[in-house]
Design a protein around this motif. Structure first.
Motif, PDB file in Angstrom:
ATOM      1  N   UNK A 186       2.212 -34.350  -2.302  1.00 14.88           N
ATOM      2  CA  UNK A 186       1.475 -33.724  -3.401  1.00 14.88           C
ATOM      3  C   UNK A 186       2.351 -33.562  -4.636  1.00 14.88           C
ATOM      4  N   UNK A 187       3.606 -33.190  -4.448  1.00  8.25           N
ATOM      5  CA  UNK A 187       4.506 -33.017  -5.588  1.00  8.25           C
ATOM      6  C   UNK A 187       4.773 -34.356  -6.268  1.00  8.25           C
ATOM      7  N   UNK A 244       3.785 -35.412 -10.142  1.00  2.00           N
ATOM      8  CA  UNK A 244       4.774 -35.914 -11.097  1.00  2.00           C
ATOM      9  C   UNK A 244       4.392 -37.318 -11.570  1.00  2.00           C
ATOM     10  N   UNK A 245       3.888 -38.141 -10.671  1.00  2.00           N
ATOM     11  CA  UNK A 245       3.449 -39.483 -11.054  1.00  2.00           C
ATOM     12  C   UNK A 245       2.253 -39.426 -11.989  1.00  2.00           C
ATOM     13  N   UNK A 246       1.309 -38.523 -11.725  1.00  2.00           N
ATOM     14  CA  UNK A 246       0.157 -38.366 -12.621  1.00  2.00           C
ATOM     15  C   UNK A 246       0.606 -37.900 -14.000  1.00  2.00           C
ATOM     16  N   UNK A 287      11.300 -38.224  -9.828  1.00  2.74           N
ATOM     17  CA  UNK A 287      10.843 -39.027  -8.688  1.00  2.74           C
ATOM     18  C   UNK A 287      12.049 -39.528  -7.900  1.00  2.74           C
ATOM     19  N   UNK A 288      13.089 -39.964  -8.575  1.00  3.95           N
ATOM     20  CA  UNK A 288      14.286 -40.422  -7.876  1.00  3.95           C
ATOM     21  C   UNK A 288      14.985 -39.287  -7.150  1.00  3.95           C
ATOM     22  N   UNK A 289      14.900 -38.082  -7.661  1.00  2.13           N
ATOM     23  CA  UNK A 289      15.521 -36.937  -6.982  1.00  2.13           C
ATOM     24  C   UNK A 289      14.808 -36.633  -5.673  1.00  2.13           C
ATOM     25  N   UNK A 290      13.503 -36.860  -5.622  1.00  2.72           N
ATOM     26  CA  UNK A 290      12.781 -36.647  -4.372  1.00  2.72           C
ATOM     27  C   UNK A 290      13.147 -37.698  -3.325  1.00  2.72           C
ATOM     28  N   UNK A 311       5.700 -32.785   4.702  1.00  2.20           N
ATOM     29  CA  UNK A 311       5.448 -34.150   4.224  1.00  2.20           C
ATOM     30  C   UNK A 311       4.256 -34.190   3.277  1.00  2.20           C
ATOM     31  N   UNK A 312       3.224 -33.444   3.590  1.00  2.00           N
ATOM     32  CA  UNK A 312       2.060 -33.376   2.701  1.00  2.00           C
ATOM     33  C   UNK A 312       2.437 -32.712   1.386  1.00  2.00           C
ATOM     34  N   UNK A 313       3.272 -31.672   1.459  1.00  2.00           N
ATOM     35  CA  UNK A 313       3.741 -31.015   0.245  1.00  2.00           C
ATOM     36  C   UNK A 313       4.565 -31.972  -0.615  1.00  2.00           C
ATOM     37  N   UNK A 314       5.447 -32.735   0.001  1.00  2.00           N
ATOM     38  CA  UNK A 314       6.238 -33.725  -0.736  1.00  2.00           C
ATOM     39  C   UNK A 314       5.341 -34.772  -1.375  1.00  2.00           C
TER      40      UNK A 314
END
Length: 106
Positions: free
Chosen positions: A90-91, A95-97, A38-41, A85-88
């Motif tokens: 969703x990713x 990852x959060x889920x 998550x921090x890398x995103x 932005x939608x792809x980001x």
């Protein structure tokens, strides 16, 4: 099996669930690395400030956040920036889920 009798073998109930023990030890490590994913995103500011052409030579430091910025405000391709932005989103949602699911299994 020389010198062993049938009573020395493990019970079937112990061997049946042995694969779950490996998951119990791997899950905290996966959760730890998912936090860093998550921090890398969110690594936008460092690449934006450090590279003069906002992505480095041959886009070596181009992250998805910088790609959204380039498509939206440098190339004026708002549709592609919105799709990225939608792809980001969703990713990061996936990852959060995964983080919540792995954190809940303790």
């Amino acid at each position: 099996m020389a010198g062993r009798s049938v009573t020395d073998l493990p019970a079937p109930s112990l061997t049946r669930h042995r694969k779950w023990w490996g998951l119990l030890f791997v899950a905290p490590a996966v959760l730890f690395f998912a936090v860093f994913a998550i921090n890398a995103f969110q690594a936008f500011v460092l690449q934006y400030e450090m590279t003069p052409d906002r992505g480095g030579p041959a886009d070596a430091n181009l992250t998805l956040g910088l790609l959204i910025l380039k498509y939206g405000f440098q190339y004026f391709r708002m549709g592609e920036a919105a799709a990225a932005s939608v792809l980001l989103f969703a990713v990061i949602l996936l990852v959060t889920a995964a983080q919540l699911w792995l954190g809940r299994q303790k």
